[in-house]
Design a protein around this motif. Structure first.
Motif, PDB file in Angstrom:
ATOM      1  N   SER A 157       0.830  -1.208   0.000  1.00 57.88           N
ATOM      2  CA  SER A 157       0.000   0.000   0.000  1.00 57.88           C
ATOM      3  C   SER A 157       0.866   1.260   0.000  1.00 57.88           C
ATOM      4  N   LEU A 158       1.870   1.281   0.842  1.00 58.78           N
ATOM      5  CA  LEU A 158       2.747   2.450   0.926  1.00 58.78           C
ATOM      6  C   LEU A 158       3.582   2.596  -0.350  1.00 58.78           C
ATOM      7  N   THR A 159       4.031   1.475  -0.905  1.00 62.19           N
ATOM      8  CA  THR A 159       4.812   1.521  -2.136  1.00 62.19           C
ATOM      9  C   THR A 159       3.973   2.078  -3.286  1.00 62.19           C
ATOM     10  N   CYS A 160       2.722   1.624  -3.399  1.00 69.38           N
ATOM     11  CA  CYS A 160       1.835   2.112  -4.465  1.00 69.38           C
ATOM     12  C   CYS A 160       1.554   3.601  -4.294  1.00 69.38           C
ATOM     13  N   ALA A 161       1.325   4.035  -3.051  1.00 69.20           N
ATOM     14  CA  ALA A 161       1.058   5.453  -2.803  1.00 69.20           C
ATOM     15  C   ALA A 161       2.253   6.306  -3.208  1.00 69.20           C
ATOM     16  N   GLY A 162       3.460   5.851  -2.888  1.00 71.02           N
ATOM     17  CA  GLY A 162       4.654   6.600  -3.264  1.00 71.02           C
ATOM     18  C   GLY A 162       4.895   6.599  -4.760  1.00 71.02           C
ATOM     19  N   ALA A 163       4.631   5.465  -5.412  1.00 69.89           N
ATOM     20  CA  ALA A 163       4.878   5.367  -6.848  1.00 69.89           C
ATOM     21  C   ALA A 163       3.915   6.232  -7.653  1.00 69.89           C
ATOM     22  N   LEU A 164       2.673   6.360  -7.186  1.00 70.29           N
ATOM     23  CA  LEU A 164       1.675   7.119  -7.934  1.00 70.29           C
ATOM     24  C   LEU A 164       1.631   8.600  -7.568  1.00 70.29           C
ATOM     25  N   ALA A 165       2.400   8.989  -6.556  1.00 73.83           N
ATOM     26  CA  ALA A 165       2.382  10.385  -6.118  1.00 73.83           C
ATOM     27  C   ALA A 165       2.673  11.376  -7.250  1.00 73.83           C
ATOM     28  N   PRO A 166       3.654  11.122  -8.139  1.00 73.92           N
ATOM     29  CA  PRO A 166       3.896  12.087  -9.230  1.00 73.92           C
ATOM     30  C   PRO A 166       2.703  12.250 -10.174  1.00 73.92           C
ATOM     31  N   LEU A 167       1.891  11.198 -10.362  1.00 69.66           N
ATOM     32  CA  LEU A 167       0.736  11.305 -11.261  1.00 69.66           C
ATOM     33  C   LEU A 167      -0.345  12.206 -10.699  1.00 69.66           C
ATOM     34  N   MET A 168      -0.305  12.493  -9.406  1.00 71.23           N
ATOM     35  CA  MET A 168      -1.302  13.360  -8.798  1.00 71.23           C
ATOM     36  C   MET A 168      -1.144  14.814  -9.241  1.00 71.23           C
ATOM     37  N   LEU A 169      -0.049  15.112  -9.937  1.00 73.99           N
ATOM     38  CA  LEU A 169       0.140  16.464 -10.473  1.00 73.99           C
ATOM     39  C   LEU A 169      -0.662  16.696 -11.751  1.00 73.99           C
ATOM     40  N   LEU A 170      -1.174  15.624 -12.355  1.00 77.76           N
ATOM     41  CA  LEU A 170      -1.917  15.757 -13.606  1.00 77.76           C
ATOM     42  C   LEU A 170      -3.233  16.482 -13.378  1.00 77.76           C
ATOM     43  N   ARG A 171      -3.652  17.253 -14.392  1.00 77.60           N
ATOM     44  CA  ARG A 171      -4.913  17.977 -14.343  1.00 77.60           C
ATOM     45  C   ARG A 171      -6.028  17.094 -14.900  1.00 77.60           C
ATOM     46  N   PRO A 172      -7.317  17.454 -14.676  1.00 81.44           N
ATOM     47  CA  PRO A 172      -8.426  16.647 -15.196  1.00 81.44           C
ATOM     48  C   PRO A 172      -8.363  16.404 -16.698  1.00 81.44           C
TER      49      PRO A 172
END
Length: 357
Positions: A157-172
């Motif tokens: 769970s923590l690994t997935c959260a860290g790996a996907l963190a950069p994608l959270m910068l994407l806009r809608p």
């Protein structure tokens, strides 16, 4: 002015939003709704009866589509009013960096009930999206732990959260590509469930369906309604729709909820007919073998990519109140803090994710 009263500096933040079409918007809605419901709805249909459960799924889809359409009409009403005040020379900001565009759900709340309505909607929206984000990573970690038991579910769970963190910068306007991947994973999952039920794949023996009671019926209806959730993100998606008229948004709503309904019915009906009362809360647990593992991978892929979509309204609200421009140092810091809080809650909860739900 609405934006000035809530955050005077926010409308000075320059931004250029990429607009989506009807199909792209529908894909984002499907990615946000379908997924985990494919696994949980079979038991709900079993608890309410095959025929009654199928009717409930259709009714829930219609109810959810109607309320989504109401939200779309509310958005359009406010947009027209603000454009009207702008043409009349008043302060009616409908620019791409206005409060209305960046926090449309809260703007609807403001129009309906003033500052208290806006605050209540914002708090509810932030808490909902944050908890769903945590839940998606928790379930993903549990699924990956089943496939690779040498590491704990918390680790995954923590690994997935860290790996996907950069994608959270994407806009809608940028994340519909991840929506396609999430939908493909969901379609594969439905196909896997149907194949498992239609073939001689090892599964739990069939048992007679349980007796339907008021309690089981109510619980089943709640699970079915949860399968058509995701309304917290709808105003944000309409805000990024090119020419966001009620008619165009309605097309996206009906198309997306229609697809979700077909997927839910296909997996649920085949599961109940094959397993009867043996259907579990997670349909994949009733089967064994390599196809079961493939199904776990499919649902995990969906949850992880859907997490990017779930983050959209949360990120927009944070950007607005902290006056962050796209891909700026401030926005990166906000995303890092948000995902850090997600990781902290995941660590604190462990496998007891029902408290998040």
């Amino acid at each position: 002015m609405l934006g000035d009263e809530l955050l005077p500096a926010a409308d000075q933040v320059p931004r250029k939003e990429v607009k989506n079409g009807v199909v792209q918007t529908a894909l984002l809605i499907i990615a946000n709704c379908a997924g985990a419901g494919i696994l949980s709805l079979p038991k709900a249909m079993n608890q309410s009866g095959l025929v009654t459960g199928s009717i409930l799924v259709v009714c829930a889809a219609i109810l959810s589509a109607y309320t989504a359409d109401v939200l779309g009409r509310c958005y359009s009403l406010i947009e027209r009013r603000k454009k009207g005040t702008e043409l009349a020379g008043a302060d009616g900001d409908v620019s791409e960096n206005s409060y209305f565009t960046r926090s449309p759900y809260a703007a609807i709340g403001w129009e309906a009930a003033g500052s208290a309505g806006a605050a209540a909607v914002t708090v509810a929206q932030v808490l909902t999206q944050f908890c769903v984000l945590v839940l998606f990573f928790l379930i993903s970690g549990i699924n990956l732990n089943k496939l690779l038991p040498q590491h704990s579910s918390l680790f995954f769970s923590l690994t997935c959260a860290g790996a996907l963190a950069p994608l959270m910068l994407l806009r809608p306007g940028h994340v519909w590509g991840t929506a396609i991947l999430a939908i493909l994973a969901s379609v594969i999952l439905v196909i896997v469930v149907v194949i498992l039920c239609a073939t001689d794949a090892p599964h739990d023996p069939y048992t007679p369906p349980p007796q339907i009671t008021f309690s089981t019926f109510g619980s089943a209806f709640g699970v079915i309604l949860f399968g058509f959730g995701g309304h917290a993100i709808l105003p944000a998606l309409q805000a990024t729709l090119h020419d966001p008229t009620p008619a165009r948004f309605r097309q996206a709503i009906f198309g997306s909820f229609g697809v979700c309904t077909a997927m839910y019915l296909a997996s649920s009906i085949s599961s109940v007919r094959t397993l009867g009362g043996a259907v579990g809360s997670d349909i994949l647990t009733n089967f064994s073998g390599p196809i079961d593992s493939f199904g776990l991978v499919a649902v995990t892929v969906h949850l992880l990519f859907a997490a990017v979509t779930v983050h959209i309204p949360l990120g927009q609200i944070m950007d607005h109140y902290f006056c962050a421009t796209d891909f700026s140092v401030r926005q990166v810091a906000i995303r890092a803090t948000t995902m850090g809080c997600v990781a902290l809650l995941i660590w604190a909860i462990g496998t007891h994710f029902f408290c998040v739900m």
